[in-house]
Design a protein around this motif. Structure first.
Motif, short mmCIF file in Angstrom:
data_model
loop_
_atom_site.label_atom_id
_atom_site.label_comp_id
_atom_site.label_asym_id
_atom_site.label_seq_id
_atom_site.Cartn_x
_atom_site.Cartn_y
_atom_site.Cartn_z
N GLY A 138 0.94 -1.23 0.12
CA GLY A 138 0.12 -0.06 -0.02
C GLY A 138 0.73 1.08 -0.20
N GLY A 139 2.11 1.23 0.26
CA GLY A 139 2.78 2.29 0.27
C GLY A 139 3.10 2.81 -1.03
N ILE A 140 3.72 4.17 -1.25
CA ILE A 140 3.52 5.28 -2.67
C ILE A 140 4.79 5.57 -2.72
CG2 ILE A 140 2.78 7.38 -3.37
CD1 ILE A 140 0.49 5.64 -2.68
N LEU A 141 5.25 5.12 -4.13
CA LEU A 141 6.39 5.70 -4.88
C LEU A 141 6.06 6.95 -5.31
CD1 LEU A 141 9.30 5.52 -5.89
CD2 LEU A 141 8.39 4.30 -7.65
N LEU A 142 6.95 8.06 -5.40
CA LEU A 142 6.61 9.47 -5.91
C LEU A 142 8.13 9.69 -6.59
CD1 LEU A 142 5.51 11.28 -2.69
CD2 LEU A 142 4.02 10.26 -4.54
N ASP A 178 4.13 3.07 -18.40
CA ASP A 178 4.35 1.79 -18.31
C ASP A 178 5.54 0.99 -17.35
OD1 ASP A 178 2.27 1.63 -20.40
OD2 ASP A 178 3.82 1.63 -22.09
N LEU A 179 6.57 1.95 -17.23
CA LEU A 179 7.66 1.48 -16.38
C LEU A 179 7.08 0.79 -15.09
CD1 LEU A 179 10.70 1.23 -15.93
CD2 LEU A 179 10.58 3.58 -14.88
N LYS A 187 -1.46 0.97 -8.88
CA LYS A 187 -2.03 2.17 -9.25
C LYS A 187 -1.22 3.30 -9.66
CE LYS A 187 -5.46 5.59 -7.48
NZ LYS A 187 -6.27 6.12 -6.39
N VAL A 188 -1.02 3.85 -10.71
CA VAL A 188 -0.24 4.83 -11.18
C VAL A 188 -1.15 6.10 -11.73
CG1 VAL A 188 1.55 5.24 -12.90
CG2 VAL A 188 1.43 2.97 -11.97
N ALA A 246 5.53 14.01 -13.17
CA ALA A 246 5.68 13.65 -11.77
C ALA A 246 4.48 12.52 -11.55
CB ALA A 246 4.91 14.77 -10.70
N VAL A 247 4.85 11.36 -10.93
CA VAL A 247 4.36 10.16 -11.08
C VAL A 247 4.15 9.59 -9.67
CG1 VAL A 247 3.93 7.72 -11.87
CG2 VAL A 247 5.30 9.48 -13.31
N ALA A 248 2.97 9.24 -9.14
CA ALA A 248 2.55 8.42 -8.06
C ALA A 248 2.15 7.33 -8.27
CB ALA A 248 1.52 9.39 -7.18
#
Length: 251
Positions: A138-142, A178-179, A187-188, A246-248
């Motif tokens: 459930g963590g988020i990559l920013l 896509d990466l 979820k992106v 910027a991507v979450a």
């Protein structure tokens, strides 16, 4: 022979604190997606001088591990952290993004700005896999990088590497998405727009009017003028179609 300095180091020398393609606009969008709190365990990869980590620590009081490969950047980060009096919240490490010194499922949030662009595609995949590994479920990559929408950008992309004296490999907006999806993120979401790194209005928004004027003044000094004008002209003319993205991405 003139020493060719890497672009972000050159701008930092002139006094620029925000060294990201979308500036404060993109960073603020990322922070909104992260839902930070004092209980968040955060990892910043490629922290450079720790501008973002310091702001997060001051604003939210969260615990942050910050890593970078460059010992000189870490020395400056250590100084900045001390001046900001947030040493109890930020711990620095010299470490490789593709082999992070942390256990699986360690962090609520991983933030990484303007580094993946500098990696080749296989290395991008390896780094993103590491981010996924150390994130909790459930963590988020920013992330925050250089991108483009026009598919016919070969000449501009080649000139970008020559202009900033670093090998870079930006991706099309769709390829960035896509990466993360291919890495296994569930979820992106993304936001993209014109790069503001070297625009006058962008520098004023990022640094404030006085600091922006000081950067421009230093940039036009004899010893800096050639490289400064080369970068300024590229980002505002030849490479004006480059974008920030910027991507979450949620695990």
């Amino acid at each position: 022979m003139t020493h060719k300095e890497v672009g972000h180091n050159f701008l930092a020398k002139l006094g620029k604190k925000r060294l990201r393609p979308g500036g404060i606009t993109a960073t603020n969008w990322l922070i909104e997606q992260g839902y930070f709190s004092k209980d968040s365990k955060v990892l910043e990869v490629a922290c450079n001088r720790c501008t973002t980590s310091i702001e997060l620590a001051q604003r939210f009081g969260c615990q942050i591990e910050a890593v970078d490969m460059d010992p000189q950047a870490l020395d400056q980060a250590r100084s900045n952290i001390g001046k900001a009096q947030v040493g109890h919240l930020i711990k620095l490490h010299q470490a490789n993004a593709m082999k992070l010194p942390f256990e699986d499922d360690s962090f609520d949030i991983v933030i990484n700005e303007a580094m993946l662009t500098m990696l080749r595609n296989k290395a991008k995949e390896k780094a993103v896999a590491e981010y996924l590994r150390v994130l909790k479920p459930g963590g988020i990559l920013l992330t925050h990088d250089v991108s483009y929408e026009n598919s016919h950008m070969e000449e501009e992309l080649s000139q970008l590497s020559q202009t900033i004296n670093a090998n870079v490999e930006p991706l099309h907006v769709n390829k960035w998405i896509d990466l993360y999806k291919n890495a296994g993120f569930s979820k992106v979401t993304e936001s993209h727009g014109r790069m503001t790194l070297m625009s006058t209005s962008g520098m004023i928004k990022d640094e404030g009017l006085f600091a922006a004027c000081l950067i421009l003044y230093r940039g036009m000094k004899k010893e800096n003028r050639d490289q400064f004008l080369k970068m300024y002209r590229f980002f505002n003319k030849t490479g004006k179609d480059l974008r920030y993205i910027a991507v979450a991405s949620q695990k």
